[in-house]
Design an enzyme around this catalytic site. Sequence first.
Site, PDB file in Angstrom:
ATOM      1  N   ASP A   1     -65.861  58.162 -38.032  1.00  0.00           N
ATOM      2  CA  ASP A   1     -65.963  57.098 -38.733  1.00  0.00           C
ATOM      3  C   ASP A   1     -66.324  56.045 -37.647  1.00  0.00           C
ATOM      4  O   ASP A   1     -66.045  54.684 -37.841  1.00  0.00           O
ATOM      5  CB  ASP A   1     -64.717  56.683 -39.022  1.00  0.00           C
TER       6      ASP A   1
ATOM      7  N   CYS B   1     -64.599  57.658 -32.944  1.00  0.00           N
ATOM      8  CA  CYS B   1     -64.383  59.010 -32.440  1.00  0.00           C
ATOM      9  C   CYS B   1     -63.835  59.105 -31.035  1.00  0.00           C
ATOM     10  O   CYS B   1     -62.887  59.796 -30.722  1.00  0.00           O
ATOM     11  CB  CYS B   1     -65.254  60.050 -32.701  1.00  0.00           C
TER      12      CYS B   1
ATOM     13  N   HIS C   1     -71.138  62.111 -30.946  1.00  0.00           N
ATOM     14  CA  HIS C   1     -69.615  62.529 -31.380  1.00  0.00           C
ATOM     15  C   HIS C   1     -68.828  62.963 -30.362  1.00  0.00           C
ATOM     16  O   HIS C   1     -69.266  63.670 -29.333  1.00  0.00           O
ATOM     17  CB  HIS C   1     -69.550  63.600 -32.560  1.00  0.00           C
TER      18      HIS C   1
END
Length: 227
Positions: free
Chosen positions: A95, A98, A204
């Site tokens: 979102d 992370c 990520h």
Amino acid sequence: MAETHRNASASSSSSLNSSFRDTEDDQTIASILAEEENSKADNRLGKRLSHLDSIPHTPRVNGEIPDVNDATLDHERLSERLVTYGLAELQMEGDGNCQFRAIADQLFRNSEYHKHVRRQVIKQLKHFRKLYEGYVPMKYKSYLKQMKKSGEWGDHITLQAAADRFGAKICLVTSFRDTCYIEIVPTDKNPTRELWLSFWSEVHYNSLYSIGDVPSVAPRRKHWLLF
């Protein structure tokens, strides 16, 4: 006139209450951190992987997101490294928070503390501007305003600020082709804890554990999945 005085008093009281709540939140975080520090006295993960060689860390903003093919290869490379080192990821939600979620999980065993982590990082960046300003390729106030927003991706500057703020060595296992491991250490103090994160380059962050030690957590929202 009395009504004006009452309104002013109410406004002042509301401001004081808000300030008190902020202080309470900070005290809660500090208390949890102290408990975590005691429980992590025997850092088995760090001891087992102490042989990894790290390169010097240079804070920087995020680079370009790789295309699908490069990102897929990077993810495969990271996955192979994690298997080699006996590590497993606790998946964080994709979102935009992370990095802060992964740090919160390592500190509090709860990724939902990511808002608190972001706030502490922003305080660090704001109060110790001289430590970070030289790494920011834009107006510093604009950078802070942007980074304060929930969902704004953390970068290697916020990683350094988190290491400084929480007195932690952040151990980053990466998908970089030439660099599998980076240590981010506090600028002017010895670290009192280690935080282990994986970094799928420019895509990520996840929280790392030894295989078999990953906590069982049901994500409330869909976490980041491979393409």
